[in-house]
Write a protein that holds these residues in place. Sequence first.
Motif, PDB file in Angstrom:
ATOM      1  N   SER A   1      43.980  40.761  44.094  1.00 47.80           N
ATOM      2  CA  SER A   1      43.551  40.811  42.695  1.00 47.80           C
ATOM      3  C   SER A   1      44.008  39.577  41.922  1.00 47.80           C
TER       4      SER A   1
ATOM      5  N   CYS B   1      39.369  33.186  37.052  1.00 48.85           N
ATOM      6  CA  CYS B   1      38.048  33.458  36.472  1.00 48.85           C
ATOM      7  C   CYS B   1      37.858  32.789  35.105  1.00 48.85           C
TER       8      CYS B   1
ATOM      9  N   CYS C   1      32.996  35.271  38.451  1.00 50.84           N
ATOM     10  CA  CYS C   1      33.664  36.392  39.107  1.00 50.84           C
ATOM     11  C   CYS C   1      32.828  37.656  38.991  1.00 50.84           C
ATOM     12  N   ASP C   2      32.723  38.382  40.075  1.00 44.22           N
ATOM     13  CA  ASP C   2      32.093  39.697  40.090  1.00 44.22           C
ATOM     14  C   ASP C   2      33.222  40.725  40.016  1.00 44.22           C
ATOM     15  N   VAL C   3      33.506  41.173  38.808  1.00 43.43           N
ATOM     16  CA  VAL C   3      34.642  42.060  38.563  1.00 43.43           C
ATOM     17  C   VAL C   3      34.433  43.414  39.238  1.00 43.43           C
ATOM     18  N   THR C   4      33.203  43.880  39.282  1.00 44.72           N
ATOM     19  CA  THR C   4      32.928  45.179  39.909  1.00 44.72           C
ATOM     20  C   THR C   4      33.256  45.155  41.401  1.00 44.72           C
ATOM     21  N   LEU C   5      32.777  44.151  42.107  1.00 44.98           N
ATOM     22  CA  LEU C   5      33.046  44.037  43.536  1.00 44.98           C
ATOM     23  C   LEU C   5      34.539  43.824  43.788  1.00 44.98           C
TER      24      LEU C   5
ATOM     25  N   GLY D   1      37.066  44.701  41.881  1.00 47.75           N
ATOM     26  CA  GLY D   1      37.794  45.942  41.594  1.00 47.75           C
ATOM     27  C   GLY D   1      37.630  46.968  42.698  1.00 47.75           C
ATOM     28  N   LEU D   2      36.415  47.057  43.228  1.00 47.84           N
ATOM     29  CA  LEU D   2      36.168  47.982  44.335  1.00 47.84           C
ATOM     30  C   LEU D   2      37.010  47.619  45.552  1.00 47.84           C
TER      31      LEU D   2
ATOM     32  N   TYR E   1      40.838  48.398  44.800  1.00 53.82           N
ATOM     33  CA  TYR E   1      41.212  49.809  44.720  1.00 53.82           C
ATOM     34  C   TYR E   1      40.848  50.600  45.978  1.00 53.82           C
TER      35      TYR E   1
ATOM     36  N   ALA F   1      33.464  37.631  45.749  1.00 55.54           N
ATOM     37  CA  ALA F   1      33.550  38.122  44.373  1.00 55.54           C
ATOM     38  C   ALA F   1      34.003  37.014  43.413  1.00 55.54           C
TER      39      ALA F   1
END
Length: 156
Positions: A76, A82, A89-93, A95-96, A99, A151
């Motif tokens: 992370s 970013c 940055c692809d924050v969704t990818l 973060g997935l 986590y 990402a």
Amino acid sequence: MPGRSGSSGHAGAAGSRSSVPGTDGPRPARSASTGREARRPLVGGRRVADLVAAIALLTITTAVAVAAGWGIVFLSLAFHSCSAPGNRCDVTLGGLVVYAGPVVVALVVVLAVLFAVVRMARRRLAWPIALAGLVAVVAVFSAALLLMGSAVTHGI
């Protein structure tokens, strides 16, 4: 077989009776070429070597999984770049990956330990399962690295 005392009168082995009380039916014929009897269980030195190898590999797998889980969490830190100009940055990818990655690593280790213990209890080879668990943990970490690399895109 008429005339024999204790015979049930059914076709089958002479004097064979069912192990269930109250029934006189013949037992089904069991063949040594099928079922559990056909398998050759591990005995002696091979059994000990399998147990030692499986336990050692499971211990190594657990240690590698802890390191991989924390390594995925530390991925992370890639998002700190970013805010630099030209970076996307692809924050969704990301973060997935951060986590779900440690959860997948833990799931792989639990499944490897579970299947290896079941095979040990059945006296079957267990070290290949432990080795496959180690390879799977490394594969999950490598996939997390690749996904996190896609990402975060660095600009010029």
